[in-house]
Design a protein around this motif. Structure first.
Motif: not given
Length: 634
Positions: A376, A380, A383-384, A412-413, A416, A442, A446, A449, A470
């Motif tokens: 996870l 993340e 993605l960032r 935050t996740l 996204y 996603v 999320k 998570r 994931t």
């Protein structure tokens, strides 16, 4: 068979359980209504049992139970001493049934805290009948339907005295699936509010392990009954609310090998060796006919027995005092024992072998519990990095996305999916995937998570499909997000044909680990390529790797030599050199055995060793130039 309640008179005239309750209320006016209700169910069972019914009575301090058959109805003996007046006649069929011969589930029900309870479920009547005739419990392998809700659980306990169910089913009555700290406290409070207790506590077994729920038994003065230590059938007290979460991690919380292969005392040692080889075991418990632990056989004890010519039986190689643990023990207290000895034999209160917990089991659990968080975090991070190039003014305003980025904080996740739903953002990203599918993935991750936000005692493998989802998302992100190992921008990789890269140069290797060395010599072309693509240089393009150890307060040890060997194995450079400022005898012995190059006691004042080191470096240059520019070799 005698029941207590000395203040209660003759119950022969009671036609219903309500009548018994009225008698108790008059006899004990100061007791709480819930306690009186508990007692009336027990006394009603006592006076209404049918003639011919089987009776099981634990005999404390003796480690046995007695099994008998009722031969008469309820009798009230007014002439007897108080506490001995309510009686039933019993013909005792078998008075010395070892508790260890009784299956754990049935033993837990028999050992319930109530004075009088009924054994109804899990084929109990047939099993007790067989025990009375043969002394052997045939066991039970079926499943039992759990109660529908907490009220149904309470009613079952009222009717039968006890109710067995799995820890999963117990917390499920309150709508939970995993045992977080908050859930444990919530269920504990729910049980206490209904006057119920559970043994073993539902944190002390695996999620699908059995627990027994019963009413809180009390003395006639209103105080909770406290049995002397060692007299019950293995129950432990209910956990106190607010107890440290680390205490929820019990030996029984982890899945360990329960189908244990055991050996007998007089069996040949060759049988143990055969079973250990076939099963790839490091140890075998030795147990008697009732599976009571008597010792353990390990490869070490077998070697001692054979070297000492002690004999060829299990007894000769037996370690009579193996390390054991019970399911309710705190896991972290015993981890050191598992690390030192490799295993713990898990037993119950009667020393019956329940299973073996090994260091390998701990490693497997570490992977199961840590892997989801690593995946996870990696998803993340990618993605960032992939969305960082999106202009703030093009980000959606929903879910505080634009505000978060404008303030310089990471998204935050959960934010996204909002970014990926925005068509303008999706078009600018230009990912080669279906927009709706990636948004769905996603969003799913999320939610996963969020479920894992609080570390708890139940491993995340309870949702393998979420872990798979994931991993799949991370695979998609990796294809569009390259992850080089960049060198610092100031790395001095320009210059003549050969250049020294110093201060912790790194080589790209075949193993997942990045090895480091202090001096790395490589061609200018390879240096330029590495700088261009911002990747570590290829090991087979490096001329010489030098590992330097300068120690004053501590010694250069064998661990440093092993690291150097790993560098040699993975880099595959033409030459490697280990240099130290001390004698380092263990290092010399290790490297010499592997025919590796080294120089020791290299300090400025020692002109000889400095010269030798220069010679090693010159030799590397000479070999390189001999291959690439022979005319320049001096």
């Amino acid at each position: 068979m005698i029941a207590d309640w000395e203040k209660v008179g003759d119950l022969s005239g009671c036609a219903s359980i309500a009548d018994v309750g009225d008698v108790l209320a008059r006899a004990y006016p100061d007791e709480l209504p819930g306690r009186v209700d508990n007692w009336k169910h027990q006394l009603w069972r006592f006076i209404t049992m049918d003639t011919g019914d089987l009776v099981v009575m634990p005999r404390k301090f003796l480690g046995v139970v007695s099994i008998g058959r009722l031969t008469g109805g309820y009798e009230y003996r007014s002439e007897a001493a108080p506490g001995f007046r309510h009686t039933r006649k019993v013909e005792w069929v078998r008075t010395q049934v070892e508790r260890t011969a009784i299956g754990g589930d049935l033993r837990d029900s028999i050992g319930a805290f109530l004075t009088v309870s009924e054994l109804r479920r899990r084929d109990a009547a047939h099993r007790v009948e067989t025990l009375a005739q043969t002394g052997v419990d045939p066991g039970y392998k079926g499943a039992v339907e759990p109660p529908a809700d907490p009220d149904a659980l309470e009613q079952d306990v009222r009717d039968e005295g006890t109710r067995q169910l799995t820890a999963r089913d117990l917390i499920g009555l309150w709508g939970w699936q995993r045992r977080t700290g908050d859930v444990i406290d919530f269920v504990d409070r729910g049980l206490a509010a209904r006057g119920l207790q559970v043994a073993p506590h539902f944190t002390e077994v695996q999620l699908d392990g059995l627990v027994t729920v019963s009413a809180e038994e009390t003395t006639l003065t209103g105080e909770t009954t406290q049995e002397p230590s060692g007299t019950d059938l293995g129950h432990t007290p209910t956990r106190a609310a607010g107890e440290d979460l680390s205490r929820h991690w019990r030996i029984g919380s982890l899945p360990f090998a329960r189908d244990v292969v055991t050996v007998g005392f007089d069996e040949p040692l060759s049988r143990a060796i055969t079973r250990m080889v076939q099963g790839d075991f490091s140890q075998l418990p030795m147990a008697n006919r009732n599976n009571v632990l008597r010792g353990v056989v390990t490869w070490e004890s077998i070697a001692r027995a054979q070297l000492g010519h002690r004999g060829a039986t299990i007894a000769a190689a037996l370690d009579p005092h193996p390390l054991t643990a019970q399911e309710q023990e705190e896991l972290f207290v015993r981890i050191d024992d598992i690390q030192r000895h490799g295993f713990l034999i898990v037993t119950d209160g009667d020393n019956l072998v329940l299973g073996i917990l090994t260091a390998s089991d701990l490693a497997d659990q570490l992977k199961l519990r840590v892997e989801p968080f690593i995946l996870l975090g990696e998803a993340e991070r990618r993605l960032r990095r992939l969305t960082d190039r999106l202009p703030v003014d093009e980000l959606p305003t929903g879910s505080g996305v634009r505000k978060t980025r404008a303030s310089g904080k990471y998204l935050t996740l959960g934010q996204y999916p909002e970014v990926l739903k925005e068509d303008a953002c999706w078009a600018r990203l230009a990912w080669p995937y279906e927009q709706d599918d990636l948004v769905r993935r996603v969003t799913f991750v999320k939610e996963y998570r969020n479920e894992l936000a609080h570390w708890d005692m139940d491993a995340p493998e309870t949702k393998p499909e979420a872990l798979t989802e994931t991993k799949q998302l991370l695979s998609l992100l990796k294809l569009i997000d390259h992850d080089p190992r960049p060198w610092p921008a100031e790395a001095p990789w320009a210059g003549p044909a050969v250049r020294l890269a110093t201060q912790g140069s790194r080589g790209r290797v075949r193993s997942p680990r990045v090895h480091e060395c202090d001096v790395l010599i490589l061609s200018a072309d390879e240096a330029a390529l590495s700088r261009q693509i911002r990747m570590a240089p290829r090991g087979n393009k490096c001329l010489l790797a030098i590992e330097c150890k300068y120690y004053t307060a501590s010694r250069v040890g064998i661990g440093h030599a092993r690291n150097s060997e790993g560098l040699h194995s993975d880099l595959r450079t033409a030459r490697n050199l280990f240099v130290s400022d001390t004698r380092a005898s263990s290092v010399v012995k290790y490297l010499s055995a592997r025919k590796r190059r080294y120089e020791r006691e290299v300090v400025p004042a020692n002109v000889n060793t400095v010269g030798y080191t220069r010679g090693q470096i010159r030799e590397a240059f000479k070999i390189y130039l001999g291959k690439t520019a022979p005319s320049t070799v001096i």
